[in-house]
Design an enzyme around this catalytic site. Structure first.
Site, PDB file in Angstrom:
ATOM      1  N   ARG A 496      36.273  33.455  12.984  1.00 30.38           N
ATOM      2  CA  ARG A 496      37.829  32.566  13.050  1.00 30.38           C
ATOM      3  C   ARG A 496      38.578  32.639  12.484  1.00 30.38           C
ATOM      4  O   ARG A 496      38.612  32.515  11.229  1.00 30.38           O
ATOM      5  CB  ARG A 496      37.270  31.114  13.834  1.00 30.38           C
ATOM      6  CG  ARG A 496      36.323  30.885  14.908  1.00 30.38           C
ATOM      7  CD  ARG A 496      36.320  29.277  15.380  1.00 30.38           C
ATOM      8  NE  ARG A 496      35.510  29.003  16.184  1.00 30.38           N
ATOM      9  CZ  ARG A 496      34.663  28.371  16.114  1.00 30.38           C
ATOM     10  NH1 ARG A 496      33.748  28.606  14.801  1.00 30.38           N
ATOM     11  NH2 ARG A 496      34.325  27.727  17.122  1.00 30.38           N
ATOM     12  N   ARG A 532      37.964  38.073  15.278  1.00 33.99           N
ATOM     13  CA  ARG A 532      38.563  37.418  15.934  1.00 33.99           C
ATOM     14  C   ARG A 532      39.741  37.389  16.193  1.00 33.99           C
ATOM     15  O   ARG A 532      40.055  37.163  14.989  1.00 33.99           O
ATOM     16  CB  ARG A 532      38.164  36.115  16.892  1.00 33.99           C
ATOM     17  CG  ARG A 532      38.692  35.828  18.072  1.00 33.99           C
ATOM     18  CD  ARG A 532      38.482  34.609  18.805  1.00 33.99           C
ATOM     19  NE  ARG A 532      39.248  33.519  18.125  1.00 33.99           N
ATOM     20  CZ  ARG A 532      38.175  31.964  18.416  1.00 33.99           C
ATOM     21  NH1 ARG A 532      36.775  32.061  18.892  1.00 33.99           N
ATOM     22  NH2 ARG A 532      38.503  30.524  17.417  1.00 33.99           N
ATOM     23  N   GLU A 631      36.073  32.883  28.469  1.00 37.37           N
ATOM     24  CA  GLU A 631      36.511  31.395  28.099  1.00 37.37           C
ATOM     25  C   GLU A 631      36.667  31.236  28.794  1.00 37.37           C
ATOM     26  O   GLU A 631      37.448  29.315  29.008  1.00 37.37           O
ATOM     27  CB  GLU A 631      36.587  31.206  26.177  1.00 37.37           C
ATOM     28  CG  GLU A 631      37.528  32.290  25.937  1.00 37.37           C
ATOM     29  CD  GLU A 631      38.467  31.710  24.554  1.00 37.37           C
ATOM     30  OE1 GLU A 631      37.228  30.568  23.659  1.00 37.37           O
ATOM     31  OE2 GLU A 631      39.155  32.737  23.380  1.00 37.37           O
ATOM     32  N   ASN A 654      32.257  26.928  24.065  1.00 46.03           N
ATOM     33  CA  ASN A 654      33.036  25.661  24.238  1.00 46.03           C
ATOM     34  C   ASN A 654      33.857  25.821  24.968  1.00 46.03           C
ATOM     35  O   ASN A 654      34.357  24.146  25.441  1.00 46.03           O
ATOM     36  CB  ASN A 654      33.427  25.797  22.993  1.00 46.03           C
ATOM     37  CG  ASN A 654      32.035  26.102  21.823  1.00 46.03           C
ATOM     38  OD1 ASN A 654      31.361  25.606  22.323  1.00 46.03           O
ATOM     39  ND2 ASN A 654      32.637  25.919  20.199  1.00 46.03           N
ATOM     40  N   ARG A 665      37.300  19.427  25.823  1.00 48.09           N
ATOM     41  CA  ARG A 665      36.135  19.363  24.751  1.00 48.09           C
ATOM     42  C   ARG A 665      36.113  18.118  23.768  1.00 48.09           C
ATOM     43  O   ARG A 665      35.426  17.862  23.237  1.00 48.09           O
ATOM     44  CB  ARG A 665      36.308  20.387  24.203  1.00 48.09           C
ATOM     45  CG  ARG A 665      37.295  21.082  22.808  1.00 48.09           C
ATOM     46  CD  ARG A 665      37.143  22.713  23.251  1.00 48.09           C
ATOM     47  NE  ARG A 665      36.504  22.810  21.982  1.00 48.09           N
ATOM     48  CZ  ARG A 665      36.498  24.290  21.162  1.00 48.09           C
ATOM     49  NH1 ARG A 665      36.880  25.256  22.041  1.00 48.09           N
ATOM     50  NH2 ARG A 665      36.336  24.511  19.904  1.00 48.09           N
ATOM     51  N   CYS A 702      28.579  32.491  21.940  1.00 49.70           N
ATOM     52  CA  CYS A 702      29.106  32.046  20.193  1.00 49.70           C
ATOM     53  C   CYS A 702      29.386  31.177  20.473  1.00 49.70           C
ATOM     54  O   CYS A 702      29.711  30.299  19.835  1.00 49.70           O
ATOM     55  CB  CYS A 702      30.146  33.366  19.360  1.00 49.70           C
ATOM     56  SG  CYS A 702      31.483  33.313  20.818  1.00 49.70           S
TER      57      CYS A 702
HETATM   58  C1  PEP Z   1      34.788  29.173  22.289  1.00 43.90           C
HETATM   59  O1  PEP Z   1      35.473  28.601  22.774  1.00 43.90           O
HETATM   60  O2  PEP Z   1      33.278  28.988  22.787  1.00 43.90           O
HETATM   61  C2  PEP Z   1      34.504  29.784  21.163  1.00 43.90           C
HETATM   62  C3  PEP Z   1      33.568  30.134  20.509  1.00 43.90           C
HETATM   63  O3  PEP Z   1      35.770  29.765  20.188  1.00 43.90           O
HETATM   64  P1  PEP Z   1      36.985  27.961  19.352  1.00 43.90           P
HETATM   65  O4  PEP Z   1      35.713  27.304  19.287  1.00 43.90           O
HETATM   66  O5  PEP Z   1      37.037  28.342  18.567  1.00 43.90           O
HETATM   67  O6  PEP Z   1      37.115  28.156  20.692  1.00 43.90           O
HETATM   68 MG    MG Z   2      37.629  29.474  22.362  1.00 39.91          MG
END
Ligand code: PEP
Ligand code: MG
Length: 775
Positions: A496, A532, A631, A654, A665, A702
């Site tokens: 990240r 990323r 995502e 996520n 979230r 991930c």
């Molecule tokens: C996700 O969205 O699952 C992810 C891995 O990225 P982030 O948690 O950085 O948004």
């Molecule tokens: Mg994400």
């Protein structure tokens, strides 16, 4: 079954017991929850816990499932009575068929236990001393296998300390020395419950963000306590106060330069760059003018500072904007350090001198970037959600963390001793000697468990039937590299890059970014690093890059959208990544993709970046794999078309879960709607795995869901073979996979795909997990 199976059951059961305890408010309820869980896990008709009375003479039935409920608290055995007494007296496991025929069998009419044809009893110990017995009984004649005995021993071992703690809590509560509110998980009315004397030892509860146990002095990150003590003074000498203010500003400026240097040495120049912002604030005329005019109005310098800083903080607070919150944190930090210099307590910096437990109202990613990670043994936050980025970072550092521990700061003075039990969700302030002793032992046990996991570092992850699974690390800071290597990560599945950007005062230039990426890539010596591109917006703000105020930031101008609207910044980052690709295998990953047009635009920028480097005569790896995060729900529906354009998919569950289920979230109010085992999520992951297989596109999951065995069971069953997770989860995931047959996982996934309710899916998977674990 192998020992590792026993270990994974132990871990899982401990996790379950932890959550049971979090729902419990007293010892008997806790014990009842434990016996219910064990009976279910062990598939036995009876599970009972007997605890030794305080005089050590009788073992009293304290919780049971299967025996008559009315006998709880009534049935009591001497140490010479019955099989339970035998287990405690001889401090050994008693496992027999047809217990009635054993000479020690003792019959209690009120329990109805003549129906049972097998018995397994395991003593519970508090250090060396027996404190009770956990016993299971079955209707069938059953010879308990060595594995089952070992499993119950693991459970007994783990619950012994929980029983001891629960008893301690209970007795403290009975003695009425504990403010009632501190055990109430739902209330927030800690006011008026501060300890009246030094003898009190408050115990608070919170939500486990990362498990583990830690103890040490409390490092208070929230020093607003200092400002509370600053009262208005009469008859101040204005010139003197002004002189003191200027002295303090100068001292703070020098300290800030020193801190910048120190953090740059310990972490990276990027991590240290946040202090540029602090220097800017200290040199900002509107800030110093405000302070001076407060002094000229007759206030002392500390009081003027208190007024000005709280004015800024209140204003930031009201705006509730992520960018301004970052500014508020900077202002807060500067305010505290200025105050410390003004009142001659200049050792009160957040930059920790000794190992300890960080206690804060909230930890922002920039705090994490500037703190000395080596000194942080645990984290307590009053607020903060389990999915926040600060918590993700705590996980990636492998630091035990509890969030939502309300009222902690008010009850603490800096450096007072604390114990953080992020297994049971408990935070002990100024713990008693008994609790300290208990936790010293528990810490030793945890360390032993960790060193067992350590042995697995260099063993590749495989399922029981030999399927190779790749386990990579999610990282954010350079310091994560060491944590990832220590845990045996096979490279990085998600870097990240926004975290280094967050820790700076302005956008890093190409050379800075290149040096940073190079450091990470070289750290992994040959294992791939998936980088990323910038993923800001939503809950991630840059202190120097104000997004517009948006009603709906997660649906707004974030991630690749920001990059595509700022092509120079975007191209600079891609050039830096390309330059770093000379030093090891790199994969390029683009976040929040929702259309093919975005992919085309990203690819065009990569081509421009390559062309620029060629023109400058700078080398890079020509064939860098190009991937997209899946995502956003739209990406699922165009996955086939995307697959034709890209080399790999990164499943960002996520965000995918939050967008699919329309559940933020980070919002506790909708937490119950945010569930990765929702049938829609599983269906989508199935489809994606299928499309990836058909189009021969690599897939790596991930999101956080990959580090939970329950989810992994389905994910392996759906055919996903590559995961990226916070590195400390890798060893225990290997243990879990070692006992998992991928064909059974496939059957489980197929069964789950037919189900329509999340609760049914969860209980089915728990059952499967128990079966797989040989129970
Ligand atoms: C996700 O969205 O699952 C992810 C891995 O990225 P982030 O948690 O950085 O948004
Ligand atoms: Mg994400």
């Amino acid at each position: 079954m192998a020992n590792s199976t026993t270990g994974s059951i132990g871990l899982r059961t401990l996790e379950d017991i932890t959550s049971l305890i979090l729902q419990s408010h007293d010892l008997s309820q806790t014990l009842q929850n434990i016996v219910d869980l064990v009976a279910k896990r062990m598939k036995t008709e009876v599970c009972s816990i007997y605890l030794l009375d305080r005089d050590q003479a009788k073992l009293r039935l304290s919780a049971t499932v299967g025996l008559a409920a009315e006998s709880v608290g009534k049935v009591a055995l001497g140490l010479d009575e019955g099989l339970v007494g035998l287990a405690a007296k001889e401090r050994r496991v008693i496992s027999i068929e047809e217990p009635q025929s054993h000479p020690s069998f003792r019959y209690f009419a009120e329990t109805g236990e003549e129906l049972y044809h097998s018995f397994l009893g395991i003593p519970l110990f508090d250090r060396k001393f027996p404190i009770g017995v956990i016993a299971i009984q079955t209707l069938d004649r059953r010879i308990f296998s060595a594995a089952e005995i070992s499993i119950l021993q693991t459970i007994a071992f783990q619950i012994s300390s929980i029983v001891t703690n629960a008893r301690l809590l209970d007795s403290i509560q009975q003695r009425d020395t504990l403010p009632q509110v501190t055990l109430d998980l739902t209330s927030n009315n800690s006011e008026g419950n501060e300890p009246e004397t030094e003898e009190l030892h408050p115990i608070l509860r919170g939500k486990v963000a990362y498990p583990g146990v830690a103890s040490g002095p409390a490092h208070l990150l929230d020093e607003r306590l200092g400002f509370t003590d600053i009262l208005e003074e009469e008859g101040v000498i204005i010139d003197l106060e002004l002189a003191e203010l200027h002295d303090a500003i100068e001292k703070t400026r020098i300290q800030t330069l020193f801190l910048e240097k120190r953090v740059a040495e310990r972490l990276t120049a990027d991590d240290a760059a946040i202090f540029h912002t602090h220097l800017m604030i200290l040199e900002d005329h509107s800030f110093t003018d405000k302070l001076e005019s407060e002094i000229k109005a007759g206030h002392s310098a500390p009081y003027a500072l208190k007024k000005v800083v709280s004015g800024y903080l209140e204003a930031f607070d009201r705006m509730d904007d992520p960018y301004l919150r970052e500014r508020a944190a900077d202002m807060d930090d500067i305010g505290r350090r200025l105050l410390a210099n003004l009142i001659g307590r200049d050792d009160q910096t957040l930059h920790l001198k000794t190992p300890g437990i960080l206690v804060a109202k909230e930890i922002l990613p920039s705090d994490m970037a500037s703190l000395d990670h080596e000194q942080i043994q645990g984290i307590i936050t009053e607020s903060g959600e389990q999915n926040s980025h600060a918590v993700i970072m705590a996980k990636s550092l492998g630091i035990p963390a509890l969030v939502g521990v309300r009222g902690a700061i008010k009850l603490l003075e800096p450096e007072q001793p604390v114990i953080l039990d992020a297994n049971s969700g408990t935070f002990y302030i100024r713990p008693t000697d008994t609790i300290c002793e208990e936790y010293r032992r528990l810490e030793e046990d945890c360390n032993r468990e960790l060193s067992k996991l350590d042995e697995l570092r260099d063993v590749p992850a495989r399922t029981r039937d030999g399927e190779r699974i790749k386990l990579r690390a999610n990282i954010g800071l350079v310091s994560d590299v060491a944590v990832a290597l220590r845990n045996g990560a096979e490279g990085v599945g998600l870097y990240r890059t926004e975290f280094p950007y967050m820790a700076r005062g302005d956008f890093p230039d190409r050379e800075d970014q290149y040096q940073l990426y190079r450091k990470v890539i070289e750290g992994f010596s040959g294992e791939p690093v998936t980088i990323r591109t910038l993923d800001i917006g939503g809950d991630k703000a840059l202190p120097y890059f104000a997004p517009p105020k948006e009603d709906n930031p997660f649906m707004g101008w974030r991630s690749v959208r920001v990059s595509l609207d700022n092509v120079d910044i975007f191209r600079t980052q891609i050039e830096a990544i390309l330059m770093a690709s000379q030093h090891g295998p790199v994969k390029l990953l683009f976040p929040m993709i929702s259309s093919l047009e975005e992919v085309n635009a990203c690819q065009a920028i990569v081509e421009q970046a390559k062309q620029n480097l060629r023109e400058e005569g700078i080398g890079f790896a020509e064939s860098i794999p190009f991937g997209v995060m899946i995502e956003v729900p739209a990406a699922i529906h165009i996955a086939r078309q995307l697959a034709r354009k890209v080399d790999f998919f990164a499943l960002g569950t996520n965000d995918l879960v939050q967008y699919l289920l329309a559940a933020d979230r980070n919002n506790p109010l909708v937490n119950k709607y945010y569930d990765p085992l929702h049938p829609a999520v599983i269906r989508v992951l199935h489809d994606l795995a299928q499309i990836a297989a058909e189009t021969e596109t690599d897939v790596c999951l991930c999101g956080e869901m990959g580090s939970d065995p329950l989810n992994l069971l389905v994910l392996i069953g759906l055919g996903i073979r590559e995961f990226s997770m916070p590195a400390p989860f890798i060893p225990r995931t290997k243990v879990f996979l070692k006992d998992l047959d991928s064909r059974l996982a496939k059957d489980a996934a197929q069964a789950v795909l037919q189900m329509g309710e999340t609760a049914a899916i969860r209980s089915y998977l728990i059952e499967q997990l128990e079966r797989l674990e040989g129970l």
